[in-house]
Design an enzyme around this catalytic site. Structure first.
Site, mmCIF file in Angstrom:
data_model
loop_
_atom_site.group_PDB
_atom_site.id
_atom_site.type_symbol
_atom_site.label_atom_id
_atom_site.label_comp_id
_atom_site.label_asym_id
_atom_site.label_seq_id
_atom_site.Cartn_x
_atom_site.Cartn_y
_atom_site.Cartn_z
ATOM 1 N N ASP A 1 10.671 -5.968 -0.142
ATOM 2 C CA ASP A 1 10.995 -4.541 -0.144
ATOM 3 C C ASP A 1 11.422 -4.076 1.249
ATOM 4 O OD1 ASP A 1 10.419 -4.440 -2.799
ATOM 5 O OD2 ASP A 1 8.756 -3.024 -2.639
ATOM 6 N N LYS B 1 -0.959 -15.698 6.422
ATOM 7 C CA LYS B 1 -1.968 -15.141 7.324
ATOM 8 C C LYS B 1 -3.089 -16.166 7.466
ATOM 9 C CE LYS B 1 -3.583 -11.622 9.779
ATOM 10 N NZ LYS B 1 -2.934 -11.157 11.023
ATOM 11 N N ASP C 1 2.197 -10.685 9.623
ATOM 12 C CA ASP C 1 2.335 -9.354 10.222
ATOM 13 C C ASP C 1 3.459 -9.314 11.246
ATOM 14 O OD1 ASP C 1 0.807 -11.018 11.813
ATOM 15 O OD2 ASP C 1 -0.908 -9.674 11.944
ATOM 16 N N TYR D 1 -2.387 -11.424 -7.249
ATOM 17 C CA TYR D 1 -1.760 -10.982 -8.478
ATOM 18 C C TYR D 1 -2.342 -11.683 -9.699
ATOM 19 C CZ TYR D 1 1.803 -8.319 -5.993
ATOM 20 O OH TYR D 1 2.454 -7.391 -5.226
ATOM 21 N N ASP E 1 6.192 -9.937 -1.961
ATOM 22 C CA ASP E 1 6.520 -8.659 -2.584
ATOM 23 C C ASP E 1 6.783 -7.598 -1.518
ATOM 24 O OD1 ASP E 1 6.875 -6.647 -4.400
ATOM 25 O OD2 ASP E 1 4.819 -6.622 -5.127
#
Length: 499
Positions: free
Chosen positions: A249, A188, A221, A141, A245
């Site tokens: 959601d 990750k 993941d 970002y 983010d």
């Protein structure tokens, strides 16, 4: 009920008058903001509102960031912004309002509670009560992207130690002050060993300072998959920007609906409160939008401002409203339950101010709830700077000579490497293709060429400049370079397979 949104307290005197900056936003933003401000005015007459313009209107007036300097002045003056959803125009160099505000104001922590309200809002996980703590300023970002060749585009992922320390410590302090028991870090770092590896390492370091809290790490993941099917196993989750983010959601939808998910963005000097959902222009103006996400964000704002009596009244009234079956269309779902519009829902909440839920646990915010963790909590840790040494450079070359034979490129590079350098390898999209590559590997026109010092002491900025001049003279287009350093003898760069 969520410990992120509810703690026991005693009554406190009504706070002094306070003005907040308010941005209605785009799409459904104006109508849900009107609904929320009506509830806030009824619950806390001492609140005043200063409207500011962000989003499409600001873009049309020439502000590529989606807001003008008067918005920053208002937020600086009042300390908080309550913001509706924003539409960012596609293309044309427009920047995301949310990202620009978060970064400009130093709003480093994004807090997103995801709570199930069973049985009144449908969910498969009635006991879900998770808080996502998302780093808000770094990662991909940062928005640093380049097109480097006809075929290849790049986005830089920036992770810093101060950024990791600040968000991880915030998460632990939040968990401790809100009665949480466990933190889960998601990265990750099995793939991105340096960037995500730093975030994981900082998490482990800070976790050792909080022996009263359980701490674990999961790969993002599988962690996201577990959030979708077994969210009850999580309590507080902390993650870098992009993962946080996406994860929040997912968690909001699993809890019941992203339409009821609130969020806060916390910095040292100011804060911004907004719903998680978008501007939904397809339903704008139809009086069907759900104001709950923005309303619960406003509750978080009231707590942040110390206006806990009003926060308690609003939140309990909202709980009683959904208990009574007064639901907007997204909450009612497809089960045939009646639905009300935006204005009617706000009126129902106002009509229940002073009432408590009968089935769901009532909230009672304490007068001194720790709504956020200031930067001042970060300890001043004296660190000895690492000993750095330049040992080579990665030169990225735009080369498209048919048939893109890595051996042809490799031999040309080797001839230009001397005297200071030796060619270690060539990769394409991160896969080693020279020496001893594989014919099956797809090669684009973008090649990473790693040069290492031919002898101790041979590496220098001057030697890199001389190498680039030789490549240019030899007809090779160097589009980017990265110096290769060691830090206390440890390579500060990723190792290529077979290197």
């Amino acid at each position: 009920m969520s410990a992120a949104l509810a703690l026991a307290s005693t009554p406190v005197p009504a706070p002094a008058p306070r003005t907040i900056a308010v941005a209605a936003g785009d799409g459904i933003g104006p109508e849900i903001m009107d609904a929320v401000l009506a509830v806030l005015s009824a619950a806390d007459p001492g609140l005043g509102f200063q409207p500011v313009t962000v989003g499409l209107e600001a873009y049309r007036n020439g502000a590529l960031s989606g807001f003008g300097p008067e918005v920053m002045d208002a937020i600086t003056e009042h300390g908080v912004l309550l913001k509706g959803p924003i539409t960012t125009p596609q293309g044309g160099g427009y920047k995301s309002v949310n990202v620009s505000l978060r970064k400009s104001l130093g709003l480093y922590a994004n807090l997103r509670p995801c709570v199930a309200y069973h049985p009144f809002i449908a969910t498969r996980h009635p006991a879900m009560d998770v808080v996502i703590v998302r780093e808000n300023e770094e990662d991909t970002y940062a928005g640093i992207e380049h097109r480097q060749s006809e075929e290849v585009y790049q986005c830089l992922k920036l992770i810093t130690r101060p950024g990791c320390e600040r968000i991880v410590r915030y998460a632990f302090e939040y968990a401790r002050s809100h009665g949480r028991r466990k933190l889960t870090c998601m990265t990750k770092d099995n793939i991105m060993k340096l960037t995500d590896g730093l975030f994981h390492r900082v998490f482990d370091e800070i976790a050792a300072e909080y022996p009263d809290l359980a701490a674990e790490h999961m790969i993002i993941d599988i962690g996201t998959a577990k959030m979708a099917v077994d969210p009850e196993r999580f309590d507080v989750v902390v993650a870098p920007n992009l993962y946080g983010d996406i994860l929040s959601d997912v968690a909001a939808e699993v809890a019941g609906s992203i339409g009821i998910a609130p969020s806060s963005n916390i910095g040292r000097d100011c804060a911004m409160f907004e719903a998680v959902h978008g501007s939904a222009p397809d339903i704008a103006g139809h009086d069907v939008a759900n104001p709950s996400g923005l309303l619960l964000s406003a509750v978080m704002m009231l707590v942040h401002l110390g206006r806990t009596q009003a926060a308690t009244r609003v939140h309990n009234a909202w709980l009683r409203t959904i208990e009574d079956g007064v639901l907007t269309a997204d909450m009612a779902g497809a089960g045939g339950r009646p639905a009300v519009g935006t204005r009617a829902f706000a009126a129902a909440v106002i009509g229940r101010l002073g009432q408590a839920p009968r089935t769901l646990a009532a909230v009672d915010y304490p007068a001194a709830v720790a709504s956020h963790t200031p930067v001042a909590l970060l300890p001043n840790v004296a660190r000895t700077p690492a000993a750095t040494a330049l040992g080579g450079g990665d030169v990225f070359v735009n080369w498209d000579q048919d048939p893109r034979d890595p051996d042809v490129l490799g031999r040309r590079l080797e001839a230009m490497a001397a005297p200071e350098w030796r060619l270690s390898l060539v990769t394409n999209r991160g896969v080693k293709v020279y020496p001893h590559g594989h014919a099956q590997t797809l090669c684009t026109d973008h090649w990473r060429c790693r040069f290492l010092a031919a002898a101790p002491g041979a590496a220098s900025p001057q030697a890199i400049a001389a190498l680039l001049l030789r490549l240019h003279a030899g007809g090779l287009d160097a589009v980017k370079t990265e110096n290769l350093y060691t830090f206390d003898g440890t390579p500060g760069y990723s190792q290529a397979q077979g290197e």
